[in-house]
Design a protein around this motif. Structure first.
Motif, PDB file in Angstrom:
ATOM      1  N   ASN A  82       0.859  -1.182   0.000  1.00 23.82           N
ATOM      2  CA  ASN A  82       0.000   0.000   0.000  1.00 23.82           C
ATOM      3  C   ASN A  82       0.899   1.238   0.000  1.00 23.82           C
ATOM      4  OD1 ASN A  82      -1.779   2.152   0.648  1.00 23.82           O
ATOM      5  ND2 ASN A  82      -3.181   0.731   1.654  1.00 23.82           N
ATOM      6  N   SER A  83       0.926   1.958  -1.093  1.00 24.51           N
ATOM      7  CA  SER A  83       1.832   3.104  -1.241  1.00 24.51           C
ATOM      8  C   SER A  83       1.461   4.270  -0.326  1.00 24.51           C
ATOM      9  CB  SER A  83       1.843   3.585  -2.697  1.00 24.51           C
ATOM     10  OG  SER A  83       0.551   4.024  -3.085  1.00 24.51           O
ATOM     11  N   ARG A  84       0.273   4.215   0.272  1.00 24.70           N
ATOM     12  CA  ARG A  84      -0.181   5.315   1.125  1.00 24.70           C
ATOM     13  C   ARG A  84      -0.147   4.929   2.615  1.00 24.70           C
ATOM     14  NH1 ARG A  84      -5.231   8.294  -1.686  1.00 24.70           N
ATOM     15  NH2 ARG A  84      -4.385   9.995  -0.410  1.00 24.70           N
ATOM     16  N   LEU A  85       0.598   3.890   2.925  1.00 23.48           N
ATOM     17  CA  LEU A  85       0.699   3.443   4.312  1.00 23.48           C
ATOM     18  C   LEU A  85       1.237   4.552   5.216  1.00 23.48           C
ATOM     19  CD1 LEU A  85       0.567   1.175   6.461  1.00 23.48           C
ATOM     20  CD2 LEU A  85       2.919   0.571   5.791  1.00 23.48           C
ATOM     21  N   GLU A  86       2.307   5.215   4.780  1.00 21.83           N
ATOM     22  CA  GLU A  86       2.914   6.260   5.612  1.00 21.83           C
ATOM     23  C   GLU A  86       1.936   7.404   5.893  1.00 21.83           C
ATOM     24  OE1 GLU A  86       6.380   4.366   3.346  1.00 21.83           O
ATOM     25  OE2 GLU A  86       4.253   4.774   3.062  1.00 21.83           O
ATOM     26  N   GLU A  87       1.106   7.722   4.923  1.00 21.76           N
ATOM     27  CA  GLU A  87       0.097   8.766   5.122  1.00 21.76           C
ATOM     28  C   GLU A  87      -0.867   8.366   6.239  1.00 21.76           C
ATOM     29  OE1 GLU A  87      -3.464  10.968   2.541  1.00 21.76           O
ATOM     30  OE2 GLU A  87      -1.938   9.749   1.521  1.00 21.76           O
ATOM     31  N   MET A  88      -1.252   7.089   6.264  1.00 20.19           N
ATOM     32  CA  MET A  88      -2.175   6.614   7.298  1.00 20.19           C
ATOM     33  C   MET A  88      -1.489   6.521   8.660  1.00 20.19           C
ATOM     34  SD  MET A  88      -4.557   3.867   5.212  1.00 20.19           S
ATOM     35  CE  MET A  88      -3.226   2.974   4.376  1.00 20.19           C
ATOM     36  N   ILE A  89      -0.200   6.199   8.655  1.00 22.79           N
ATOM     37  CA  ILE A  89       0.549   6.205   9.920  1.00 22.79           C
ATOM     38  C   ILE A  89       0.556   7.605  10.509  1.00 22.79           C
ATOM     39  CG2 ILE A  89       2.837   5.913  10.964  1.00 22.79           C
ATOM     40  CD1 ILE A  89       3.361   3.713   8.851  1.00 22.79           C
ATOM     41  N   ARG A  90       0.813   8.619   9.672  1.00 22.24           N
ATOM     42  CA  ARG A  90       0.828  10.005  10.159  1.00 22.24           C
ATOM     43  C   ARG A  90      -0.541  10.427  10.686  1.00 22.24           C
ATOM     44  NH1 ARG A  90       4.442  10.610   5.735  1.00 22.24           N
ATOM     45  NH2 ARG A  90       2.716  11.136   4.333  1.00 22.24           N
ATOM     46  N   MET A  91      -1.589   9.941  10.040  1.00 21.87           N
ATOM     47  CA  MET A  91      -2.943  10.260  10.512  1.00 21.87           C
ATOM     48  C   MET A  91      -3.144   9.746  11.931  1.00 21.87           C
ATOM     49  SD  MET A  91      -4.995   9.348   6.987  1.00 21.87           S
ATOM     50  CE  MET A  91      -6.617   9.405   7.734  1.00 21.87           C
ATOM     51  N   ALA A  92      -2.675   8.526  12.191  1.00 23.96           N
ATOM     52  CA  ALA A  92      -2.807   7.943  13.530  1.00 23.96           C
ATOM     53  C   ALA A  92      -1.898   8.648  14.525  1.00 23.96           C
ATOM     54  CB  ALA A  92      -2.491   6.450  13.486  1.00 23.96           C
ATOM     55  N   LYS A  93      -0.675   8.970  14.112  1.00 26.57           N
ATOM     56  CA  LYS A  93       0.264   9.636  15.017  1.00 26.57           C
ATOM     57  C   LYS A  93      -0.235  11.032  15.394  1.00 26.57           C
ATOM     58  CE  LYS A  93       3.294   8.359  16.554  1.00 26.57           C
ATOM     59  NZ  LYS A  93       3.381   7.615  17.839  1.00 26.57           N
ATOM     60  N   ASN A  94      -0.954  11.683  14.496  1.00 28.90           N
ATOM     61  CA  ASN A  94      -1.516  12.996  14.814  1.00 28.90           C
ATOM     62  C   ASN A  94      -2.540  12.916  15.936  1.00 28.90           C
ATOM     63  OD1 ASN A  94       0.026  14.380  12.940  1.00 28.90           O
ATOM     64  ND2 ASN A  94      -1.516  14.257  11.321  1.00 28.90           N
ATOM     65  N   ARG A  95      -3.006  11.695  16.207  1.00 30.97           N
ATOM     66  CA  ARG A  95      -3.958  11.479  17.309  1.00 30.97           C
ATOM     67  C   ARG A  95      -3.272  10.811  18.506  1.00 30.97           C
ATOM     68  NH1 ARG A  95      -9.881  10.315  14.668  1.00 30.97           N
ATOM     69  NH2 ARG A  95      -9.498  11.236  12.608  1.00 30.97           N
ATOM     70  N   GLN A  96      -1.950  10.874  18.532  1.00 27.35           N
ATOM     71  CA  GLN A  96      -1.140  10.332  19.631  1.00 27.35           C
ATOM     72  C   GLN A  96      -1.328   8.821  19.808  1.00 27.35           C
ATOM     73  OE1 GLN A  96      -3.052  13.481  20.636  1.00 27.35           O
ATOM     74  NE2 GLN A  96      -1.295  14.297  19.501  1.00 27.35           N
ATOM     75  N   VAL A  97      -1.459   8.106  18.705  1.00 26.64           N
ATOM     76  CA  VAL A  97      -1.616   6.647  18.754  1.00 26.64           C
ATOM     77  C   VAL A  97      -0.256   5.982  18.573  1.00 26.64           C
ATOM     78  CG1 VAL A  97      -2.718   4.634  17.686  1.00 26.64           C
ATOM     79  CG2 VAL A  97      -3.944   6.822  17.797  1.00 26.64           C
ATOM     80  N   LEU A  98       0.042   4.966  19.372  1.00 26.39           N
ATOM     81  CA  LEU A  98       1.237   4.151  19.157  1.00 26.39           C
ATOM     82  C   LEU A  98       1.005   3.260  17.951  1.00 26.39           C
ATOM     83  CD1 LEU A  98       2.090   3.059  22.825  1.00 26.39           C
ATOM     84  CD2 LEU A  98       3.508   4.498  21.353  1.00 26.39           C
ATOM     85  N   VAL A  99       1.919   3.309  16.969  1.00 26.19           N
ATOM     86  CA  VAL A  99       1.697   2.604  15.704  1.00 26.19           C
ATOM     87  C   VAL A  99       2.851   1.658  15.397  1.00 26.19           C
ATOM     88  CG1 VAL A  99       1.242   2.835  13.230  1.00 26.19           C
ATOM     89  CG2 VAL A  99       0.425   4.592  14.818  1.00 26.19           C
ATOM     90  N   ASN A 100       2.503   0.445  14.984  1.00 27.92           N
ATOM     91  CA  ASN A 100       3.516  -0.485  14.488  1.00 27.92           C
ATOM     92  C   ASN A 100       2.996  -1.175  13.247  1.00 27.92           C
ATOM     93  OD1 ASN A 100       2.720  -3.538  15.126  1.00 27.92           O
ATOM     94  ND2 ASN A 100       1.987  -2.279  16.832  1.00 27.92           N
ATOM     95  N   THR A 101       3.895  -1.746  12.488  1.00 27.44           N
ATOM     96  CA  THR A 101       3.497  -2.523  11.318  1.00 27.44           C
ATOM     97  C   THR A 101       4.406  -3.728  11.181  1.00 27.44           C
ATOM     98  OG1 THR A 101       2.900  -2.396   8.962  1.00 27.44           O
ATOM     99  CG2 THR A 101       4.987  -1.384   9.590  1.00 27.44           C
ATOM    100  N   THR A 102       3.901  -4.739  10.489  1.00 28.72           N
ATOM    101  CA  THR A 102       4.665  -5.961  10.231  1.00 28.72           C
ATOM    102  C   THR A 102       4.854  -6.105   8.730  1.00 28.72           C
ATOM    103  OG1 THR A 102       3.768  -7.072  12.188  1.00 28.72           O
ATOM    104  CG2 THR A 102       4.701  -8.469  10.472  1.00 28.72           C
ATOM    105  N   THR A 103       6.090  -6.351   8.307  1.00 25.81           N
ATOM    106  CA  THR A 103       6.402  -6.473   6.894  1.00 25.81           C
ATOM    107  C   THR A 103       7.328  -7.660   6.654  1.00 25.81           C
ATOM    108  OG1 THR A 103       7.535  -5.392   5.032  1.00 25.81           O
ATOM    109  CG2 THR A 103       8.293  -4.803   7.229  1.00 25.81           C
ATOM    110  N   ASN A 104       7.264  -8.233   5.447  1.00 30.81           N
ATOM    111  CA  ASN A 104       8.220  -9.297   5.125  1.00 30.81           C
ATOM    112  C   ASN A 104       9.571  -8.728   4.727  1.00 30.81           C
ATOM    113  OD1 ASN A 104       8.054  -8.623   2.286  1.00 30.81           O
ATOM    114  ND2 ASN A 104       6.225  -9.907   2.104  1.00 30.81           N
ATOM    115  N   GLY A 105       9.664  -7.419   4.588  1.00 29.91           N
ATOM    116  CA  GLY A 105      10.956  -6.762   4.385  1.00 29.91           C
ATOM    117  C   GLY A 105      11.451  -6.666   2.966  1.00 29.91           C
TER     118      GLY A 105
END
Length: 346
Positions: A82-105
């Motif tokens: 998902n090329s817009r993952l980082e945008e959604m991470i920032r949306m959550a961080k703007n609400r002071q949410v702890l965010v993690n993701t799992t990737t195969n790398g």
């Protein structure tokens, strides 16, 4: 951290009401149900769902209906597709949410800068092997060195930017790989990882279980985990091995011997799982189930959680009645596990 939602979440955990106090404080959200791998231990290819990427607009609808304190971007797909993952991470961080993701790398190298700048708190890389041969057997591809390079560059980049992002490597335990636990820990240390998460193979189908558990015995399994725990302590590496060993007997009987464990579920009182299409399920294990309790993109989450079927589901779990096969083979987290460090956390 927002105090009021946390207090309501704690009240849900203690009281376990049929109808929840407040809104979920934790969620696993699937940004993509597409994947660039066909791993032996994964059943994703068998899921009959339309391939879909979560959009920021849909994610905002999800955010607006929860009081999230912690969020995991994961599921039955590769999040970095998902090329817009980082945008959604920032949306959550703007609400002071702890965010993690799992990737195969495999796609990580080109996304390191954007991920770190998004403010993400933890990146978990699924490696599952200590050498290229085992990786190839489990992942059906030659990507081991590519992932190793990505983790090294991620560690180097976060040090240069003074990022607070943690790096975790994950490892699914099975007959082929369990002997590599000490070696995997040493590799993780050399790559700069902060912690290692070891996961039991989920027997989602008979052929997967027989092919990757095979003749492995609980005695051999436990011995190898204890060897790993000793190695982790010697390396000062944070892992969840002590947690696994604490419940190894009941976990083994539940997952591989057909028994139903006595530990009660807690996830459904503070967390939900949302697919890339918006389907609401009790937890990520229910992705393989045909049905869901509703679609958060089409109706209000409070209505979904208050639906008769969901209320009845929670009521039966509270009574210790595990009516669904997925629940019967699950070993739920315990109250003490909720407060563990990043390396030990579920």
């Amino acid at each position: 951290m927002k105090i009021r939602p946390v207090l309501k979440g704690l009240a849900n955990l203690v009281v376990k009401p049929n109808r929840l106090f407040g809104r979920p404080i934790h969620a696993v959200v699937e940004p993509s149900n597409l994947c660039n791998l066909h791993c032996r231990m994964c059943v994703r290819d068998r899921l009959k769902e339309i391939r879909r990427l979560l959009t920021p607009r849909d994610f905002e609808k999800i955010l607006d209906q929860m009081d999230l304190q912690a969020l995991t971007f994961s599921g039955y797909g590769e999040p970095l597709l998902n090329s817009r993952l980082e945008e959604m991470i920032r949306m959550a961080k703007n609400r002071q949410v702890l965010v993690n993701t799992t990737t195969n790398g495999l796609l990580l190298v080109d996304r390191i800068e954007s991920l770190l700048s998004s403010g993400i708190d933890l990146i978990s890389v699924s490696l599952d092997a200590a050498n290229p041969e085992t990786y190839r057997e489990l992942r059906n591809t030659d990507g081991f060195e590519q992932v190793i390079r990505a983790v090294k560059e991620l560690d180097r980049a976060r040090q240069q930017t003074v990022s607070r992002c943690k790096i975790r490597l994950s490892f699914v335990l099975n007959e082929r790989s369990v002997n590599e636990v000490p070696g995997f820990l040493k590799l993780s240390k050399s790559l700069g990882a902060d912690c290692v998460l070891f996961q039991m193979l989920e027997p989602v189908s008979a052929d997967v279980a027989s092919g990757l558990i095979g003749g492995l015995t609980v005695e051999h399994f436990e011995r190898k985990l204890r060897d790993g725990l000793e190695t982790a302590r010697r390396l000062s590496m944070s892992t969840n091995l002590a947690v696994l060993l604490k419940n190894i007997a009941v976990t083994w009987r539940t997952k591989y011997c057909g028994e139903t464990n006595p530990i009660s579920c807690k996830m459904v009182w503070f967390s939900v799982y949302v697919t890339s299409a918006g389907q609401v399920r009790p937890c990520c294990f229910f992705q393989t189930a045909v049905s869901s309790f509703g679609n958060i993109l089409e109706e209000d989450l409070s209505s979904i959680l208050g639906r008769k079927e969901f209320v009845e589901f929670r009521r039966k779990l509270k009574q210790g009645r595990k009516v669904h096969e997925i629940c019967r083979r699950c070993v739920p987290i315990q109250y003490s596990d909720l407060f563990l460090s990043l390396g030990d956390r579920f």
